[in-house]
Design an enzyme around this catalytic site. Structure first.
Site, PDB file in Angstrom:
ATOM      1  N   ASN A   3       0.803  -1.209   0.000  1.00  0.00           N
ATOM      2  CA  ASN A   3       0.000   0.000   0.000  1.00  0.00           C
ATOM      3  C   ASN A   3       0.846   1.273   0.000  1.00  0.00           C
ATOM      4  OD1 ASN A   3       0.535  -1.106   2.699  1.00  0.00           O
ATOM      5  ND2 ASN A   3      -0.440   0.746   3.439  1.00  0.00           N
ATOM      6  N   ASP A  45      -5.759   1.471   3.815  1.00  0.00           N
ATOM      7  CA  ASP A  45      -4.654   0.615   4.261  1.00  0.00           C
ATOM      8  C   ASP A  45      -4.962  -0.860   4.035  1.00  0.00           C
ATOM      9  OD1 ASP A  45      -2.183  -0.150   5.379  1.00  0.00           O
ATOM     10  OD2 ASP A  45      -3.096  -0.462   7.320  1.00  0.00           O
TER      11      ASP A  45
END
Length: 166
Positions: A3, A45
């Site tokens: 991410n 996330d």
């Protein structure tokens, strides 16, 4: 690949290419053959670095295909043709996944629901899944005789209120 950061999506505009990507590489040269970005501009996330299960299955026309199936933390189970990166399917793990309405199979892009965004002027409530994901680092398997996948999932949602840091 994992991410982007920081998690506050307002602080990093754009799709954040090549984060959140499933990569296919040429086994002889090591060069990238394809990349499929699952969650462009990941604002929750979701990371997406979990298991990639390989299988050989027949498609709807009866043709045998070499597939890669990836249950992602974002609540979507992706299946790609692992020889060329074509997106075969992208299905919600269950109906509670709400950050995305669906994934467009032609473009591969998620169609987001703005109600569950994390933008600065908005407090997102009951975003499903949470940052922990519906599927995290559990061990999964594929049974070729049953043509079935087995995986553990989490059923956790979250509220999200972003704030700026200096």
């Amino acid at each position: 690949s994992g991410n982007p950061a920081p998690w506050n999506e307002t602080m990093r505009p754009g799709d954040n290419k090549w984060t959140m990507t499933i990569w296919g590489r040429d086994i002889d040269s090591g060069m990238a053959k394809f990349g499929y970005q699952k969650t462009p501009h990941d604002e929750w996330d979701y990371a997406g670095v979990n298991v990639m299960m390989l299988s050989e299955q027949q498609d709807k026309t009866g043709k045998s295909r070499k597939l890669l199936t990836h249950p992602d933390r974002n609540g979507i189970v992706y299946t790609l043709d692992r020889t060329n990166g074509d997106l075969v399917s992208a299905d919600k793990i269950d109906d509670t996944v709400n950050w995305v309405k669906q994934v467009d199979l032609k473009t591969g892009l998620p169609q987001r629901d703005p109600e569950y965004a994390t933008r600065m002027d908005h407090k997102g409530r009951d975003i499903c899944p949470s940052a922990m994901g519906y599927h995290n680092q559990g061990h999964d398997s594929y049974d070729p005789e049953r043509k079935s996948f087995f995986m553990g999932i989490n059923h956790i949602c979250m509220d999200w209120e972003p704030f700026m840091l200096p």
